[in-house]
Write a protein that holds these residues in place. Structure first.
Motif, PDB file in Angstrom:
ATOM      1  N   PRO A  27     -19.925  21.613  -7.175  1.00  0.00           N
ATOM      2  CA  PRO A  27     -19.296  22.876  -6.760  1.00  0.00           C
ATOM      3  C   PRO A  27     -17.821  22.756  -6.392  1.00  0.00           C
ATOM      4  N   TRP A  28     -17.365  21.532  -6.160  1.00  0.00           N
ATOM      5  CA  TRP A  28     -15.971  21.333  -5.750  1.00  0.00           C
ATOM      6  C   TRP A  28     -15.048  21.020  -6.929  1.00  0.00           C
ATOM      7  N   LEU A  29     -15.572  20.993  -8.135  1.00  0.00           N
ATOM      8  CA  LEU A  29     -14.735  20.671  -9.291  1.00  0.00           C
ATOM      9  C   LEU A  29     -13.570  21.652  -9.480  1.00  0.00           C
ATOM     10  N   PRO A  30     -13.769  22.967  -9.299  1.00  0.00           N
ATOM     11  CA  PRO A  30     -12.614  23.856  -9.454  1.00  0.00           C
ATOM     12  C   PRO A  30     -11.500  23.557  -8.450  1.00  0.00           C
ATOM     13  N   ALA A  31     -11.866  23.292  -7.198  1.00  0.00           N
ATOM     14  CA  ALA A  31     -10.844  22.978  -6.196  1.00  0.00           C
ATOM     15  C   ALA A  31     -10.105  21.700  -6.549  1.00  0.00           C
ATOM     16  N   LEU A  32     -10.829  20.692  -7.032  1.00  0.00           N
ATOM     17  CA  LEU A  32     -10.183  19.434  -7.435  1.00  0.00           C
ATOM     18  C   LEU A  32      -9.268  19.662  -8.636  1.00  0.00           C
ATOM     19  N   THR A  33      -9.678  20.531  -9.543  1.00  0.00           N
ATOM     20  CA  THR A  33      -8.838  20.850 -10.705  1.00  0.00           C
ATOM     21  C   THR A  33      -7.524  21.478 -10.264  1.00  0.00           C
ATOM     22  N   ALA A  34      -7.594  22.441  -9.359  1.00  0.00           N
ATOM     23  CA  ALA A  34      -6.372  23.102  -8.876  1.00  0.00           C
ATOM     24  C   ALA A  34      -5.493  22.133  -8.103  1.00  0.00           C
ATOM     25  N   LEU A  35      -6.120  21.307  -7.279  1.00  0.00           N
ATOM     26  CA  LEU A  35      -5.370  20.365  -6.450  1.00  0.00           C
ATOM     27  C   LEU A  35      -4.579  19.376  -7.302  1.00  0.00           C
TER      28      LEU A  35
END
Length: 358
Positions: A140-148
């Motif tokens: 579930p945290w992949l989008p946040a890691l992508t943006a970061l």
């Protein structure tokens, strides 16, 4: 940590196909911590395993500096960006080797899109059999890691409109993007076996999911990030991924159920994060609601705060997150370099300079 870099001809700012030469030139200083990639436009640098981020930071900087100096002796430069700012020649020059030749024959023009660079973080696990359960909790945290970590707005001399265009190119591969939810290690093994039999993979090294159990190390490997613009960016990513993994293990030991976002929402959230990066809104993959992407990253950081505190990384992550809030992601900083004279040559020069920045 594994970091991939592009080789640049400093006069034209275009790609140089002299990757094998650079590997040979840098090997005297770096040994087996430097190696080739699929295309001869690239090299890979690796760190040793570390438990102390300060020691990891020192080695990241020393390794990048050694590779940059070796490149300079060859009249070249190295650049840490997810995609080449200026154009490449298709078909791309493939590094000699049996596996690379098999890939080119099997996947054909897809290999031309492999001129992209990533930063892969490996985290050791006490029991490698836990890797698929950790993967479930990281999904579930992949989008946040992508943006970061977004650091690939330009490709082929134009602004793509995406913060991470590399993320979009990976989506064409048959086994890529967010991994599925795995019911058990046996489920993972059965699925990979089926993919191999179906010839969607040529080997286990071709599992290009954003998270995967390493096929050769007792680690979970997080592969979602673009090549990090600066050593500071690499260090922030490593601290966050390590804390995420520790948080996942704590939840696993407590028998807490793993969040299970719908695959369609997770894929859409990853697309939105790749398009807008930190500057826009993102999709919460658990609710489907649009929220400021910075708020989604803040939620991630809040979730991993206990692990960051245990690792003594909390101050570092807060400082580096504030830096990103001020300076922007790698993609934002590349675009800022372009705005000065609207010249992509300036972007390449900026990336080269930032790659070994103090």
């Amino acid at each position: 940590m594994e970091e991939e870099f592009l080789l640049i001809e400093p006069d034209s700012r275009t790609l140089s196909p002299r990757g094998l030469e650079l590997v040979g030139e840098a090997a005297g200083d770096l040994g087996d911590r430097v190696g080739p990639e699929l295309t001869r436009y690239q090299v890979e640098l690796r760190t040793d395993p570390h438990t102390c981020l300060k020691e990891a930071d020192d080695q990241i900087r020393a390794t990048r500096t050694a590779a940059a100096r070796a490149a300079a002796r060859l009249g070249l430069r190295i650049a840490s960006t997810g995609t080449p700012v200026l154009g490449r020649t298709d078909p791309v020059p493939i590094t000699p080797g049996t596996r690379y030749a098999r890939s080119a024959a099997h996947f054909r023009a897809l290999d031309d899109e492999q001129t992209v660079c990533a930063c892969h973080i490996h985290v050791g696990l006490p029991d490698p059999r836990d890797a698929v359960h950790v993967s479930n909790r990281l999904r579930p945290w992949l989008p946040a890691l992508t943006a970061l970590s977004a650091n690939s707005p330009f490709e082929g001399g134009r602004d793509t409109g995406y913060a991470s265009w590399r993320t979009m190119t990976w989506g064409r591969w048959p086994v890529s993007g967010p991994p599925p939810y795995f019911e058990s290690p046996a489920h993972f093994d059965d699925l990979v076996g089926t993919l191999l039999e179906a010839e969607a993979l040529i080997d286990r090294g071709g599992l290009y999911w954003d998270i995967r159990p390493s096929h050769h190390l007792p680690t979970i490997e997080v592969r979602v990030a673009d090549a990090a613009l600066t050593p500071h960016d690499t260090l922030l990513l490593a601290a966050v991924v390590r804390a995420l993994t520790a948080t996942a293990l704590t939840a696993l030991r407590a028998a807490e159920p793993a969040p299970r976002p719908a695959p369609e929402l997770l894929r859409a959230a990853c697309w939105r994060a790749a398009r807008d990066g930190l500057a826009g809104h993102g999709i919460d993959p658990l609710t489907g609601r649009l929220e400021p992407q910075t708020a989604l990253v803040e939620r991630l950081l809040h979730t991993i705060t206990p692990a960051l505190r245990r690792h003594e990384d909390l101050d570092l992550v807060r400082e580096q997150w504030q830096r990103l809030r001020t300076e922007g992601s790698g993609a934002d900083r590349q675009r800022a370099a372009f705005r000065g004279r609207t010249d992509t040559h300036d972007v390449v020069d900026f990336v080269i300079s930032a790659t070994c920045a103090l």
